[in-house]
Design an enzyme around this catalytic site. Structure first.
Site, PDB file in Angstrom:
ATOM      1  N   SER A   1      -1.750  -0.094  -0.701  1.00  0.00           N
ATOM      2  CA  SER A   1      -2.989  -0.641  -0.105  1.00  0.00           C
ATOM      3  C   SER A   1      -3.357  -1.881  -0.920  1.00  0.00           C
ATOM      4  O   SER A   1      -4.033  -1.792  -1.936  1.00  0.00           O
ATOM      5  CB  SER A   1      -4.094   0.407  -0.102  1.00  0.00           C
ATOM      6  OG  SER A   1      -4.162   1.068  -1.333  1.00  0.00           O
ATOM      7  N   ALA A   2      -2.876  -3.001  -0.418  1.00  0.00           N
ATOM      8  CA  ALA A   2      -2.752  -4.191  -1.277  1.00  0.00           C
ATOM      9  C   ALA A   2      -3.857  -5.218  -1.132  1.00  0.00           C
ATOM     10  O   ALA A   2      -4.052  -6.048  -2.034  1.00  0.00           O
ATOM     11  CB  ALA A   2      -1.412  -4.873  -1.003  1.00  0.00           C
ATOM     12  N   ALA A   3      -4.572  -5.209  -0.019  1.00  0.00           N
ATOM     13  CA  ALA A   3      -5.496  -6.328   0.242  1.00  0.00           C
ATOM     14  C   ALA A   3      -6.686  -6.316  -0.716  1.00  0.00           C
ATOM     15  O   ALA A   3      -7.204  -5.250  -1.027  1.00  0.00           O
ATOM     16  CB  ALA A   3      -5.993  -6.240   1.689  1.00  0.00           C
ATOM     17  N   PRO A   4      -7.094  -7.487  -1.199  1.00  0.00           N
ATOM     18  CA  PRO A   4      -6.643  -8.849  -0.860  1.00  0.00           C
ATOM     19  C   PRO A   4      -5.466  -9.362  -1.686  1.00  0.00           C
ATOM     20  O   PRO A   4      -5.178 -10.560  -1.657  1.00  0.00           O
ATOM     21  CB  PRO A   4      -7.893  -9.678  -1.145  1.00  0.00           C
ATOM     22  CG  PRO A   4      -8.575  -8.944  -2.266  1.00  0.00           C
ATOM     23  CD  PRO A   4      -8.285  -7.494  -2.066  1.00  0.00           C
ATOM     24  N   GLY A   5      -4.816  -8.517  -2.433  1.00  0.00           N
ATOM     25  CA  GLY A   5      -3.571  -8.937  -3.071  1.00  0.00           C
ATOM     26  C   GLY A   5      -3.648  -9.275  -4.548  1.00  0.00           C
ATOM     27  O   GLY A   5      -2.685  -9.803  -5.106  1.00  0.00           O
ATOM     28  N   GLY A   6      -4.770  -8.971  -5.176  1.00  0.00           N
ATOM     29  CA  GLY A   6      -4.911  -9.264  -6.610  1.00  0.00           C
ATOM     30  C   GLY A   6      -3.832  -8.551  -7.421  1.00  0.00           C
ATOM     31  O   GLY A   6      -3.140  -9.171  -8.247  1.00  0.00           O
TER      32      GLY A   6
ATOM     33  N   CYS B   1     -11.484   2.598  -7.826  1.00  0.00           N
ATOM     34  CA  CYS B   1     -12.644   2.037  -8.526  1.00  0.00           C
ATOM     35  C   CYS B   1     -13.826   2.981  -8.322  1.00  0.00           C
ATOM     36  O   CYS B   1     -14.944   2.553  -8.081  1.00  0.00           O
ATOM     37  CB  CYS B   1     -12.955   0.616  -8.081  1.00  0.00           C
ATOM     38  SG  CYS B   1     -13.210   0.441  -6.318  1.00  0.00           S
TER      39      CYS B   1
HETATM   40  C1  LIG Z   1      -9.241  -0.829  -3.218  1.00  0.00           C
HETATM   41  S1  LIG Z   1      -8.699  -1.748  -1.916  1.00  0.00           S
HETATM   42  C2  LIG Z   1      -7.197  -2.403  -2.525  1.00  0.00           C
HETATM   43  C3  LIG Z   1      -7.380  -3.561  -3.445  1.00  0.00           C
HETATM   44  C4  LIG Z   1      -6.072  -4.213  -3.811  1.00  0.00           C
HETATM   45  N1  LIG Z   1      -5.146  -3.293  -4.385  1.00  0.00           N
HETATM   46  C5  LIG Z   1      -6.254  -5.374  -4.762  1.00  0.00           C
HETATM   47  O1  LIG Z   1      -6.069  -5.217  -5.946  1.00  0.00           O
HETATM   48  O2  LIG Z   1      -6.587  -6.467  -4.323  1.00  0.00           O
HETATM   49  C6  LIG Z   1      -8.154  -0.502  -0.824  1.00  0.00           C
HETATM   50  C7  LIG Z   1      -7.443  -1.020   0.393  1.00  0.00           C
HETATM   51  O3  LIG Z   1      -6.930   0.113   1.095  1.00  0.00           O
HETATM   52  C8  LIG Z   1      -6.813  -0.265   2.450  1.00  0.00           C
HETATM   53  N2  LIG Z   1      -6.606   0.966   3.231  1.00  0.00           N
HETATM   54  C9  LIG Z   1      -7.518   1.813   3.728  1.00  0.00           C
HETATM   55  N3  LIG Z   1      -6.918   2.821   4.364  1.00  0.00           N
HETATM   56  C10 LIG Z   1      -5.596   2.630   4.252  1.00  0.00           C
HETATM   57  C11 LIG Z   1      -4.471   3.341   4.708  1.00  0.00           C
HETATM   58  N4  LIG Z   1      -4.568   4.460   5.414  1.00  0.00           N
HETATM   59  N5  LIG Z   1      -3.260   2.859   4.433  1.00  0.00           N
HETATM   60  C12 LIG Z   1      -3.133   1.710   3.718  1.00  0.00           C
HETATM   61  N6  LIG Z   1      -4.158   1.007   3.283  1.00  0.00           N
HETATM   62  C13 LIG Z   1      -5.394   1.458   3.534  1.00  0.00           C
HETATM   63  C14 LIG Z   1      -8.103  -1.004   2.710  1.00  0.00           C
HETATM   64  O4  LIG Z   1      -7.969  -1.865   3.805  1.00  0.00           O
HETATM   65  C15 LIG Z   1      -8.318  -1.743   1.404  1.00  0.00           C
HETATM   66  O5  LIG Z   1      -7.887  -3.060   1.497  1.00  0.00           O
END
Ligand SMILES: C[S@@+](CC[C@H](N)C(=O)[O-])C[C@H]1O[C@@H](n2cnc3c(N)ncnc32)[C@H](O)[C@@H]1O
Length: 628
Positions: A338-343, A459
């Protein structure tokens, strides 16, 4: 590096070693004689000098400051001759050539005289005083009076707190009709915490601990603007003293930090470039070689030419930690689930030096666009961006050397960034998060190769989203918890309330805003032992074990006090952390696929029609050329 602020105020520590050893200067008698003031002395100095002469000649008396008098009267000092020495030295300074010295010692004295409200000499001195001196005296006097008053109040408060009485129901009802009085709330919070910390002595007759806790919870909710559920959850998570620190820390933003993109520059060069633009910064700490903390800046840090050129990314310090724990190697096949926004994806790419293969997935296509943008800006060329529900990924691609699951969570560790969580989260949200996290962690493990690593992070500071999820994974898959390799952070909770988790969850790490001055974070590292799934995994209840006796002392971590709430045959997974194989059955739905760390692009190719993927820099065919 950078302009370091000197935060340690240096206070003079008195005479140095040599000075202490030296005896007071002794002068020949003729030199001790009082000299006429020199022509160059000012009018006031001349007056003072004349007064001093009169004192010496015995025609006038001189008042000493209260403290100094005390010292002079102190027999022990007298017996050591110290007061005499002082007097002699003073006299020498007063009568010496240096006007400044004389002025200095005189200036110190009238203040004390004035304090005693004496007349005579001091009134003469008053006449000579400049308005600013008078004002200064008045201020000092006022401050002294305030200090005395404060001390008295403090004493009164201490006495009061010993017999603090909780407000009655009627009083509370009345209070609720009025707008909250923050001063009253704050002092009551303090009082109640005081009572709870020494309950047997300070409790009010006929009141239970729960009465105080209820009052505290209500007051904390009002004072810090939280909903009842979340405050309750925090009260269960932190000891009371720490709870207040945590809540306070949530009221202030964390320091701004950036991560150097080592694909494009070195931290030293970046720091210099930013310093030249008027950015005041420092290395983030010994634990990171790429982080910088920004104290202040004359330019917007998110819009400098260096930023636009991808030399750094704005990233909270705690976001470095999961990637450091993952420790991706050059040539690895890595999944960021779960990568967005990609940091974190871009950090992984930098550690891999753009080699190997990096799959950056996020279920939210809109958010995935930000991953694309960031990876472009930062010059990442070994990544594929996908937008799948993480739960289905094991059916598509496996054999990853490392998988990062930076899971979607309640955000209870980042309240200073997003205070809306204070009131928007309820128990359903946490349950929903926890449920999704459990599904995703199993998927992450299934995607990993045997011997591969999985880092699980959130977090959130809530156990339900952290240790509980890891404990669940330990029961459902053949994995063990390993050391994160992080130098700091609190240990994970092996027990929580009545629940007992696998003891190895202690190896996970908790980070808090009030202790580490970074966002609240949780990081656990798992090692996949095998693809086998414990035979009892499906029968194991999702709930962790519950303690038999809730009265067991908190310190009692003995095996006796643990009751694993597992059904027959569940021993298998207990042995996970001893590296022995549990009773196993092959997962039918899962086709095994050993890749030895090299991407099997066939899977992607087969499903290419369905994949919403983007490839950066390199084609998807064949393994990436590795730059070593
Ligand atoms: C904590 S954020 C990730 C932050 C990211 N790792 C970074 O460092 O920029 C959690 C992410 O999980 C995604 N997400 C939620 N449900 C998900 C799923 N079932 N499968 C994959 N990603 C999911 C969300 O869209 C969100 O962007």
């Amino acid at each position: 590096m950078g302009r370091k602020g000197n935060f340690v105020e240096k206070t003079p520590s008195g005479p140095g070693r040599k000075a202490k050893k030296q005896k007071p200067p002794t002068l020949p008698d003729h030199l001790k004689e009082v000299k006429e003031p020199r022509e160059t002395l000012g009018r006031r100095s001349q007056k003072r000098a004349a007064k001093r002469s009169a004192v010496k000649a015995g025609t006038a008396t001189r008042k000493k400051p209260a403290k100094k008098n005390k010292a002079v009267n102190d027999e022990s000092l007298d017996s050591e001759g110290m007061s005499d020495d002082d007097g002699e030295r003073k006299q020498l300074f007063d009568d010496g050539d240096s006007d400044n010295m004389g002025e200095q010692s005189e200036d110190d004295e009238p203040l004390d005289d004035n304090f005693k409200g004496s007349s005579g000499d001091s009134s003469n001195d008053d006449e000579e005083e400049l308005p600013i001196e008078k004002k200064s005296k008045q201020l000092k006097l006022k401050k002294q009076q305030e200090d005395d008053l404060g001390e008295k109040e403090l004493l009164m408060n201490i006495q009061q707190s010993e017999k603090y009485t909780l407000p009655s129901g009627e009083e509370i009802e009345k209070e609720l009709l009025l707008p909250p009085d923050l001063t009253i709330l704050k002092s009551r919070i303090k009082e109640v915490v005081g009572v709870l910390s020494d309950f047997t002595i300070k409790r009010e007759e006929g009141r239970d601990r729960i009465d105080y806790l209820d009052q505290l919870r209500r007051d904390l909710c009002t004072y810090y603007s939280y909903n009842d559920f979340l405050m309750g959850a925090f009260m269960e998570t932190f000891p009371l003293g720490e709870l207040i620190d945590f809540l306070e820390a949530n009221e202030t933003p964390r320091p701004m930090t950036i991560r150097t993109n080592t694909l494009k520059t070195r931290r030293r060069d970046l720091a210099q470039a930013l310093i030249n633009r008027g950015v005041n910064l420092d290395p983030i700490g010994k634990w990171s070689k790429v982080g910088l903390v920004i104290y202040n800046s004359q330019v917007p840090v998110g819009a400098t030419p260096e930023y636009l050129a991808g030399h750094y990314i704005l990233q909270g310090a705690s976001s470095f930690l999961p990637v450091m724990a993952l420790a991706p190697q050059e040539g690895d096949k890595v999944l960021d689930m779960s990568a967005a926004p990609g940091g974190k994806t871009s950090h992984i790419a930098a550690l891999m030096k753009n080699t190997g293969m990096l799959f950056a997935n996020d279920a939210n296509p809109e958010r995935a666009k930000a991953v694309v943008g960031n990876l472009h800006r930062l010059g990442v060329t070994n990544a594929v961006v996908m937008t799948y529900d993480g739960k289905v990924l094991p059916k598509m691609s496996r054999g990853y050397n490392r998988v990062l699951l930076d899971a979607p969570c309640s955000g209870t560790g980042v309240i200073s960034k997003d205070p809306s969580a204070k009131t928007s989260k309820d128990s359903k949200d946490i349950n929903r998060c926890s449920h999704l996290q459990k599904e995703l962690i199993l998927a992450a493990i299934d995607c990993a190769d045997e011997g591969g690593y999985i880092v699980y992070s959130t977090c959130s500071v809530l156990v339900q989203e952290n240790e509980w999820v890891v404990d669940y994974a330990l029961k459902k898959r053949h994995v063990k918890v390993v050391d994160t390799g992080l130098e700091f952070g609190r240990e994970g909770f092996p027990r929580f309330q009545k629940l007992v988790f696998h003891p190895s969850v202690k190896l996970s790490r908790r980070f808090y805003p009030h202790t580490h001055n970074m966002d609240g974070f949780f990081v656990a590292k798992l090692k996949k032992i095998s693809n086998n799934i414990p035979s009892t995994a499906e029968e194991i209840e999702e709930e962790p074990a519950e303690e038999k006796n809730s009265n067991d002392s908190d310190d009692d971590t003995s095996a006796k006090s643990r009751r694993m709430k597992r059904k027959k045959g569940s021993k298998a997974n207990d042995s996970n952390n001893k590296n022995s194989n549990p009773k196993i059955k092959k997962g039918n739905d899962v086709k095994e696929e050993k890749t030895n760390g090299v991407a099997k692009t066939g899977i992607l190719k087969k499903k290419a029609g369905n994949l919403k993927k983007k490839v950066f820099g390199k084609k998807m065919k064949g393994p990436m050329k590795q730059r070593k």
